[in-house]
Design a protein around this motif. Structure first.
Motif, PDB file in Angstrom:
ATOM      1  N   TRP A  42      63.154  89.144  27.835  1.00 59.57           N
ATOM      2  CA  TRP A  42      64.567  89.426  27.574  1.00 59.57           C
ATOM      3  C   TRP A  42      64.935  89.024  26.150  1.00 59.57           C
ATOM      4  O   TRP A  42      65.595  89.778  25.436  1.00 59.57           O
ATOM      5  CB  TRP A  42      65.437  88.703  28.594  1.00 59.57           C
ATOM      6  N   HIS A  43      64.525  87.844  25.743  1.00 58.93           N
ATOM      7  CA  HIS A  43      64.828  87.345  24.397  1.00 58.93           C
ATOM      8  C   HIS A  43      64.205  88.265  23.336  1.00 58.93           C
ATOM      9  O   HIS A  43      64.865  88.606  22.345  1.00 58.93           O
ATOM     10  CB  HIS A  43      64.314  85.914  24.239  1.00 58.93           C
ATOM     11  N   THR A  44      62.975  88.677  23.552  1.00 58.10           N
ATOM     12  CA  THR A  44      62.298  89.573  22.600  1.00 58.10           C
ATOM     13  C   THR A  44      63.034  90.909  22.522  1.00 58.10           C
ATOM     14  O   THR A  44      63.251  91.439  21.428  1.00 58.10           O
ATOM     15  CB  THR A  44      60.832  89.794  23.016  1.00 58.10           C
ATOM     16  N   ALA A  45      63.438  91.457  23.662  1.00 62.04           N
ATOM     17  CA  ALA A  45      64.147  92.736  23.679  1.00 62.04           C
ATOM     18  C   ALA A  45      65.484  92.631  22.951  1.00 62.04           C
ATOM     19  O   ALA A  45      65.855  93.529  22.180  1.00 62.04           O
ATOM     20  CB  ALA A  45      64.355  93.200  25.115  1.00 62.04           C
ATOM     21  N   VAL A  46      66.209  91.544  23.179  1.00 62.82           N
ATOM     22  CA  VAL A  46      67.502  91.350  22.511  1.00 62.82           C
ATOM     23  C   VAL A  46      67.306  91.254  21.003  1.00 62.82           C
ATOM     24  O   VAL A  46      68.064  91.853  20.219  1.00 62.82           O
ATOM     25  CB  VAL A  46      68.219  90.102  23.072  1.00 62.82           C
ATOM     26  N   GLN A  47      66.290  90.519  20.564  1.00 63.51           N
ATOM     27  CA  GLN A  47      66.030  90.371  19.127  1.00 63.51           C
ATOM     28  C   GLN A  47      65.682  91.716  18.484  1.00 63.51           C
ATOM     29  O   GLN A  47      66.127  92.017  17.382  1.00 63.51           O
ATOM     30  CB  GLN A  47      64.889  89.364  18.891  1.00 63.51           C
ATOM     31  N   LEU A  49      66.550  94.744  19.629  1.00 64.51           N
ATOM     32  CA  LEU A  49      67.732  95.603  19.647  1.00 64.51           C
ATOM     33  C   LEU A  49      68.746  95.209  18.578  1.00 64.51           C
ATOM     34  O   LEU A  49      69.472  96.051  18.059  1.00 64.51           O
ATOM     35  CB  LEU A  49      68.380  95.585  21.039  1.00 64.51           C
ATOM     36  N   ARG A  50      68.816  93.942  18.264  1.00 68.29           N
ATOM     37  CA  ARG A  50      69.723  93.480  17.214  1.00 68.29           C
ATOM     38  C   ARG A  50      69.147  93.690  15.808  1.00 68.29           C
ATOM     39  O   ARG A  50      69.817  93.434  14.821  1.00 68.29           O
ATOM     40  CB  ARG A  50      70.032  91.992  17.405  1.00 68.29           C
ATOM     41  N   LYS A  52      66.700  91.994  14.497  1.00 68.63           N
ATOM     42  CA  LYS A  52      66.322  90.713  13.901  1.00 68.63           C
ATOM     43  C   LYS A  52      64.845  90.384  14.064  1.00 68.63           C
ATOM     44  O   LYS A  52      64.407  89.313  13.687  1.00 68.63           O
ATOM     45  CB  LYS A  52      67.158  89.582  14.509  1.00 68.63           C
TER      46      LYS A  52
END
Length: 158
Positions: A42-47, A49-50, A52
């Motif tokens: 989840w953290h990797t996907a959010v990063q 998508l942002r 970053k």
């Protein structure tokens, strides 16, 4: 991966449930072999998508393996449909007697299947493969003692 695809192909040609192994392979690859966790993914996907971060190389390798598994699964499904000539199988009373039995026999028997199939997990003395050969006799009456197993099973679920 190729060995797994080959074995799944053989299993699928023998019995259509063999293809379900692909899902288990995908889960195993992501969470056991690669050691990913849901929060980590989840953290990797959010990063990503942002904007970053980029996809880690190990995750790219895992995604490639999953794509190969999914593509081969799709190919196996297409081949399986071609083998059965796009027609559903025709079952007889011998293949699945509960499906053609009158009510309440069919409903009682279908409900008995849940505790019947949980029991091999607890005691493997009464393994059965299918409806054929009378391995699961029909429940023909509300007074059948096997209904107690059905009631006990559903009560244990809470």
């Amino acid at each position: 991966i190729l060995l797994a695809v080959l074995l799944v192909a053989v299993a699928t040609l023998c019995k259509e449930q063999g293809i379900t192994v692909v899902g288990i392979c995908c889960v195993y690859e992501v969470f056991i072999a690669q050691g990913y966790t849901l929060p980590m993914l989840w953290h990797t996907a959010v990063q990503i998508l942002r904007g970053k971060g980029s996809i880690p190389y190990s995750l790219l390798q895992t995604l490639l393996k999953l794509i190969v598994l999914m593509f081969s699964t799709l190919l196996l499904v297409v081949v399986r449909v071609q083998v059965i000539q796009s027609q559903l199988p025709v079952f007889t009373r011998f293949d699945n007697p509960a499906a053609v039995s009158p009510a309440p026999s069919s409903q009682l028997t279908f409900n008995l299947l849940l505790p019947f199939n949980v029991s091999p997990l607890l005691t493997s003395s009464a393994l059965c493969c299918d409806w054929t050969m009378g391995t699961i006799p029909l429940v023909e009456s509300l007074l059948d003692i096997r209904n107690l197993a059905t009631v006990a099973f559903f009560c244990s679920l809470g």
